[in-house]
Enzyme design. Structure first.
Site, PDB file in Angstrom:
ATOM      1  N   PRO A 123       0.964  -1.389  -0.022  1.00 14.63           N
ATOM      2  CA  PRO A 123      -0.185   0.021  -0.071  1.00 14.63           C
ATOM      3  C   PRO A 123       0.622   1.187  -0.166  1.00 14.63           C
ATOM      4  CG  PRO A 123      -0.983  -1.773   1.489  1.00 14.63           C
ATOM      5  CD  PRO A 123       0.365  -2.218   1.222  1.00 14.63           C
ATOM      6  N   TYR A 124       2.104   1.297   0.688  1.00 21.61           N
ATOM      7  CA  TYR A 124       2.885   2.469   0.906  1.00 21.61           C
ATOM      8  C   TYR A 124       3.311   2.765  -0.761  1.00 21.61           C
ATOM      9  CZ  TYR A 124       7.345   4.792   0.620  1.00 21.61           C
ATOM     10  OH  TYR A 124       8.401   5.778   0.526  1.00 21.61           O
ATOM     11  N   GLY A 125       3.475   1.753  -1.683  1.00 24.64           N
ATOM     12  CA  GLY A 125       4.219   1.848  -3.038  1.00 24.64           C
ATOM     13  C   GLY A 125       2.962   2.303  -3.795  1.00 24.64           C
ATOM     14  N   THR A 165       0.576   4.432  -2.658  1.00 24.99           N
ATOM     15  CA  THR A 165       0.361   5.781  -2.406  1.00 24.99           C
ATOM     16  C   THR A 165       1.539   6.671  -3.038  1.00 24.99           C
ATOM     17  OG1 THR A 165       1.429   5.743  -0.258  1.00 24.99           O
ATOM     18  CG2 THR A 165      -0.752   5.448  -0.115  1.00 24.99           C
TER      19      THR A 165
END
Lengths: 55, 322
Positions: free
Chosen positions: B148-150, B152
């Site tokens: 999910p970080y990637g 965003t």
């Protein structure tokens, strides 16, 4: 670090985006929201959750 | 020039601020001190910049701050602020990532439109590529983030591109490949590995150590930011890597070498969201902004070791468990 008066003049309240007043006790005050923002070691702390309600 | 650095108390943001000041620029730093790691470490990062009369610092969040005042007279914006951490981006905390990495970026872009910014440099990440067999990664490689970080960070990139295309905002996106060096976040691998080895402790390693990375020394990242701001390019997206691909096991051997101690490793299963291999093709960055990594891994690791050894015990304790 300078945090010059020019910068303090252009900072705004993070809640209403209105102008802040620099107070005689070296804090930033939003009249509309009645919030006082601290200036710690010359650093304006413009976080609503850390602001104090005005008296 | 006058620069605004977001995430100015962080690893890259503080290093970049110091370099801009050193080069004679005026810098305003903004940071909201997200609690991903200890505030004391970020305050320590700021120490050098705060000695400069050309430095201003404001504690504020890009999610709600009125940004027009901070952008007055600013030529360059370096958007380094982000909620970091691949593993923590899964689950209930995702809102923190979408707010700080996507919404904050959109607010900053809107504010830049109304200001007279001559360049916005957006700090992105190799994590936008995800797991790919398409190595080396080029800027046109498929983007399939595996965390999910990637997602965003990729969304932030798209926003930057949209504002560049639709409104002509001058921008450059830099995709950083695993940054290390002095001030590296305490949760990042090299910081943990070096501290643990110096203390004679055990290193927790996810995966078999044969995963490879393109590791980039922070000074090279800083140089890329400054070059991207100054160069007459816009709307570009550039890989910024360290120039060599090395496995984690090779890194551990090197850490053994530079500390004079044998790293003690405890291996765990690979984590969700961890990418197996990264390697950057940086030829486009060389062509467009003259980027060439200058610091090799042995020198870079030695400088990170020197930094860790220079910190007092309180700051080392604030880094938490290795």
């Amino acid at each position: 670090m300078k945090n010059d008066p020019g910068l303090l003049d252009v900072l705004a309240c993070p809640s209403c985006k209105g102008r802040l007043q620099y107070t005689s006790d070296e804090k930033l005050f939003c009249d509309a929201c009645r919030l006082v923002f601290d200036v710690k070691d010359g650093v304006p702390v413009l976080l609503v959750e850390e602001a104090e309600p005005a008296d | 020039m006058k620069a605004l650095v977001t995430g100015a108390a962080g690893f890259v943001g503080s290093s970049l601020s110091d370099a801009l000041l050193q080069a004679g620029h005026e810098v305003t730093g903004v940071d909201c001190f997200v609690d991903y790691y200890a505030r004391a470490l970020k305050e320590d990062n700021l120490k050098k910049a705060r000695q400069s009369s050309s430095y201003n610092f404001v504690e504020a969040s890009l999610v709600d701050a009125e940004l027009s005042g901070l952008l007055e007279g600013v030529d360059w914006v370096f958007h380094q602020a982000a909620q970091a951490g691949v593993r923590a981006s899964w689950g209930a905390d995702f809102r923190i990532y979408s707010d700080n990495n996507v919404y904050a970026t959109q607010r900053l872009l809107e504010a830049c439109l109304a200001a007279s910014v001559s360049k916005l440099v957006y700090a992105s990440s190799s994590s936008v590529y995800g797991d790919t067999r398409d190595l080396p990664m080029t800027e046109s490689s498929a983007t399939r983030p595996v965390s999910p970080y990637g997602v965003t960070k990729l969304a932030g990139e798209h926003l930057v591109s949209l504002y560049s295309v639709n409104y002509g905002l001058p921008t450059v996106v830099l995709r950083y490949f695993t940054v290390y060096g002095p001030r590296q976040r305490p949760d990042m691998a090299f910081n943990r590995f070096i501290r643990s080895t110096l203390e004679g402790g055990e290193i927790t390693l996810y995966g078999d150590g044969e995963q490879s990375r393109d590791f980039t020394f922070v000074d090279d990242i800083v140089a890329a930011n400054m070059a991207a701001a100054a160069a007459p390019v816009t709307g570009e997206l550039l890989n910024i890597g360290g120039g060599s691909r090395i496995t984690v096991n090779e890194v551990l051997a090197l850490i053994g070498d530079i500390t004079g101690r044998e790293p003690q490793v405890k291996r765990h299963d690979k984590q969700k969201g961890d990418v197996v291999h990264t390697v950057a093709d940086t030829s486009r960055a060389l062509e467009l902004i003259g980027y060439k990594p200058a610091v090799g891994l042995r020198e870079g690791l030695s400088r990170e070791r020197d930094w860790l050894q220079s910190l007092d015990a309180g700051l080392i304790a604030a880094m938490g468990a290795v």
